[in-house]
Design an enzyme around this catalytic site. Structure first.
Site, short mmCIF file in Angstrom:
data_model
loop_
_atom_site.label_atom_id
_atom_site.label_comp_id
_atom_site.label_asym_id
_atom_site.label_seq_id
_atom_site.Cartn_x
_atom_site.Cartn_y
_atom_site.Cartn_z
N GLU A 1 48.56 31.86 -15.66
CA GLU A 1 49.35 32.47 -16.75
C GLU A 1 50.73 32.90 -16.28
OE1 GLU A 1 47.15 33.94 -14.93
OE2 GLU A 1 47.99 35.87 -14.36
N CYS B 1 41.33 34.76 -10.34
CA CYS B 1 41.54 35.62 -9.18
C CYS B 1 40.31 36.47 -8.89
CB CYS B 1 42.82 36.44 -9.33
SG CYS B 1 43.58 36.77 -7.73
N HIS C 1 47.19 32.40 -10.35
CA HIS C 1 47.44 32.91 -11.70
C HIS C 1 48.10 31.85 -12.58
CE1 HIS C 1 46.20 37.07 -11.21
NE2 HIS C 1 46.51 36.87 -9.95
N1 LIG Z 1 44.92 39.31 -8.55
C1 LIG Z 1 43.64 39.56 -8.32
O1 LIG Z 1 42.78 39.48 -9.21
C2 LIG Z 1 43.26 40.03 -6.95
C3 LIG Z 1 41.80 39.92 -6.63
C4 LIG Z 1 41.34 40.78 -5.47
N2 LIG Z 1 41.56 42.16 -5.71
C5 LIG Z 1 42.05 40.34 -4.20
O2 LIG Z 1 42.88 41.05 -3.71
O3 LIG Z 1 41.78 39.27 -3.71
#
Ligand SMILES: NC(=O)CC[C@H](N)C(=O)O
Length: 353
Positions: free
Chosen positions: A325, A242, A323
């Site tokens: 995980e 992410c 994600h």
């Molecule tokens: N879940 C995250 O790592 C979000 C990454 C970043 N802050 C976004 O909003 O895209």
């Protein structure tokens, strides 16, 4: 009579019911997830946001700390059609405002049409619409939270021990607990370093792989993490999830941009371009990679074609926007962590006789 108000940047003030009192402000976003409310509410990537649940009933299987992704509630407030008493009491105990009995379809439609926006909430017996508007007007754009990493990262390095199969240096930009446990369960020792760790701090750990975690806000504000990636590019295998994907890409010469309303939910379809296979994924992001720099796109979002996975065999880099995980699931993409440890050339634990 209403005892809670939600002020939106487009001038509307919605009436609601206070479930946890208080005044606050944040960027208004929504998740379509129908399970995993404890995980979402403790995901550090939600810092400085007000989280609307589009699923109408939130809290129907209680609240258990074993399911938390971090030690505190991370969004600034929660909005739902109906919150159970369990969730309302939990949020009240954590001083996080929460409201329900509001038409969340109207909120979701507004965010989809106008984008994530400034929002203010005032909830409780003395709350007024003017209080909510005052909060909304004081809300900063996400990218102005330049040091947001300090709110969510460890302040000192820590080690989470696995079985010694590999040493992972994990830059904690607001890491979810299950990212760390997905690595330790596979035997890796995870050296958790603060979001502003220097290349020297990473070198001291002598890792087999560098891992950049998820985290809140604008990835361009994570300048120290980008400097670490830049320092080790080509010398150390790297992986990221992410915000980690976004930071690694930017540091290697690519770029990111803000999405209109982002992806937040547990059934985002992702196509792997090499196998052609589609998996369902958990997502929570408001930014996306727009220029991939030297990295090759390996996976895309089926709904809007945005970048979901990148790699480089030359640089030994592998990243995901979603994600893998994910708790409570889907678990279709957990294999990502095996790939990360392969990149680290982890030595499998010696089997007991
Ligand atoms: N879940 C995250 O790592 C979000 C990454 C970043 N802050 C976004 O909003 O895209």
């Amino acid at each position: 009579m209403s005892d809670a108000y939600i002020a939106l940047a487009d001038g509307r003030v919605l009436e609601a019911r206070a479930r946890s009192p208080g005044r606050t402000r944040g960027e208004l976003v929504f998740t379509t997830a129908y399970t995993g409310y404890e995980e979402s509410l403790t995901d550090p990537s939600y810092a400085e946001q007000i989280l609307t649940f589009s699923y109408p009933l939130i809290g129907n299987y209680g609240v258990r700390s074993e399911r938390f992704e971090s030690e505190s509630v991370q969004p600034r407030a929660a909005i739902a059609r109906e919150l159970t008493d369990d969730v309302a009491e939990w949020l009240a105990g954590e001083d996080v405002p929460a409201v329900d009995h509001v038409d969340t379809r109207e909120i979701v439609t507004t965010v989809r049409e106008e984008g994530a926006m400034a929002c203010g909430i005032a909830a409780g017996p003395d709350a007024t619409p003017e209080d909510a508007v005052e909060e909304m007007e004081a809300c900063k754009p996400m990218s102005d939270h330049v040091d947001i990493g300090a709110q969510v990262s460890v302040s000192e390095p820590t080690v989470q021990e696995g079985d010694g199969v590999a040493d992972v240096a994990l830059i904690d930009c607001g890491a979810k607990g299950s990212i760390i446990s997905s690595l330790t369960e596979r035997g890796a020792d995870v050296h958790v370093l603060p979001y502003d760790a220097t290349p020297e701090d990473v070198a001291d750990v002598d890792p087999d792989v560098l891992f950049v975690s998820n985290g809140p806000g604008d990835p361009e504000n994570f300048v120290a993490a980008q400097a670490v990636v830049d320092a080790f590019a080509g010398d150390l295998p790297m992986a990221g999830i992410c915000l980690g994907q976004q930071v690694i890409t930017s540091a290697l010469g690519g770029s990111t941009e803000k999405m209109a309303f982002g992806h937040r939910g547990v059934n985002q379809p992702v196509r792997d371009l090499r196998s052609g296979k589609v998996v369902m994924t958990t997502q929570n992001h408001g930014y996306t990679v727009d220029d991939t720099g030297p990295l090759e796109v390996t996976q895309v979002n089926v709904n809007d074609d945005t970048v979901e996975g990148l790699d480089s065999t030359d640089l030994d880099v592998i990243t995901r926007q979603y994600h893998p995980e994910a708790n409570p699931g889907p678990h279709d993409s957990l294999g990502f962590f095996d790939e990360v440890l392969e990149l680290a050339e982890a030595t499998p634990p010696v089997a007991a006789d």
